[in-house]
Motif scaffolding. Structure first.
Motif, mmCIF file in Angstrom:
data_model
loop_
_atom_site.group_PDB
_atom_site.id
_atom_site.type_symbol
_atom_site.label_atom_id
_atom_site.label_comp_id
_atom_site.label_asym_id
_atom_site.label_seq_id
_atom_site.Cartn_x
_atom_site.Cartn_y
_atom_site.Cartn_z
ATOM 1 N N PHE A 105 6.150 -14.994 15.439
ATOM 2 C CA PHE A 105 6.195 -15.483 16.819
ATOM 3 C C PHE A 105 6.833 -14.501 17.798
ATOM 4 C CE2 PHE A 105 5.730 -19.768 14.780
ATOM 5 C CZ PHE A 105 4.456 -19.989 15.266
ATOM 6 N N THR A 106 7.170 -13.305 17.332
ATOM 7 C CA THR A 106 7.677 -12.301 18.267
ATOM 8 C C THR A 106 6.554 -11.741 19.130
ATOM 9 O OG1 THR A 106 7.387 -10.504 16.681
ATOM 10 C CG2 THR A 106 9.561 -11.570 16.749
ATOM 11 N N ASP A 107 5.304 -11.967 18.709
ATOM 12 C CA ASP A 107 4.128 -11.482 19.433
ATOM 13 C C ASP A 107 4.132 -9.974 19.607
ATOM 14 O OD1 ASP A 107 2.606 -13.724 19.677
ATOM 15 O OD2 ASP A 107 3.393 -14.288 21.643
ATOM 16 N N THR A 108 4.622 -9.278 18.604
ATOM 17 C CA THR A 108 4.572 -7.819 18.623
ATOM 18 C C THR A 108 3.874 -7.351 17.356
ATOM 19 O OG1 THR A 108 6.680 -7.533 17.487
ATOM 20 C CG2 THR A 108 6.750 -7.654 19.899
ATOM 21 N N PHE A 132 4.520 -8.553 13.387
ATOM 22 C CA PHE A 132 3.430 -8.953 12.508
ATOM 23 C C PHE A 132 3.415 -8.091 11.248
ATOM 24 C CE2 PHE A 132 -0.994 -8.603 11.078
ATOM 25 C CZ PHE A 132 -1.247 -9.934 10.818
ATOM 26 N N VAL A 133 3.565 -6.784 11.412
ATOM 27 C CA VAL A 133 3.578 -5.872 10.261
ATOM 28 C C VAL A 133 4.770 -6.175 9.355
ATOM 29 C CG1 VAL A 133 3.858 -3.452 9.582
ATOM 30 C CG2 VAL A 133 2.276 -4.059 11.422
ATOM 31 N N ALA A 134 5.931 -6.420 9.944
ATOM 32 C CA ALA A 134 7.115 -6.746 9.153
ATOM 33 C C ALA A 134 6.913 -8.046 8.374
ATOM 34 C CB ALA A 134 8.339 -6.846 10.057
ATOM 35 N N ALA A 135 6.266 -9.030 8.995
ATOM 36 C CA ALA A 135 5.997 -10.296 8.318
ATOM 37 C C ALA A 135 5.042 -10.086 7.143
ATOM 38 C CB ALA A 135 5.426 -11.311 9.296
ATOM 39 N N VAL A 136 4.021 -9.271 7.342
ATOM 40 C CA VAL A 136 3.068 -8.995 6.256
ATOM 41 C C VAL A 136 3.760 -8.263 5.112
ATOM 42 C CG1 VAL A 136 1.012 -7.657 5.660
ATOM 43 C CG2 VAL A 136 1.034 -9.043 7.738
ATOM 44 N N VAL A 137 4.588 -7.288 5.429
ATOM 45 C CA VAL A 137 5.304 -6.533 4.390
ATOM 46 C C VAL A 137 6.279 -7.453 3.647
ATOM 47 C CG1 VAL A 137 7.012 -4.696 4.021
ATOM 48 C CG2 VAL A 137 5.028 -4.304 5.503
ATOM 49 N N LEU A 138 6.998 -8.300 4.377
ATOM 50 C CA LEU A 138 7.926 -9.234 3.741
ATOM 51 C C LEU A 138 7.188 -10.219 2.840
ATOM 52 C CD1 LEU A 138 10.795 -10.311 3.400
ATOM 53 C CD2 LEU A 138 10.424 -11.717 5.434
#
Length: 74
Positions: A38-41, A45-51
């Protein structure tokens, strides 16, 4: 079944797996993932996918270790 002790790296993975499969760990990871999304950046998004990928990999490693060591837990 094997009698050798897990390596230091595997022990760290197993501790991470134990945390992420607990209720508190799952809730924490879901909240962090949603916050990142939900940071809309693009970075969020990349950090969420990596996590999420790390979460899946740690879980897979933990289940594989359980299966290979003969501890099915269920």
């Amino acid at each position: 079944m094997t009698d050798t002790a897990p390596s230091r790296f595997l022990r760290v993975l197993l501790r991470a797996d134990a945390f992420t499969t607990s209720t508190l760990g799952t809730i924490t990871l879901v909240v962090v993932l949603l916050t990142l999304l939900f940071t809309d950046t693009v970075a969020g998004f990349v950090a969420a996918v990596v996590l999420f990928a790390a979460w899946v990999a740690v879980g897979w490693a933990g289940r594989r270790h359980q299966r290979l060591s003969g501890r099915n837990g269920g």
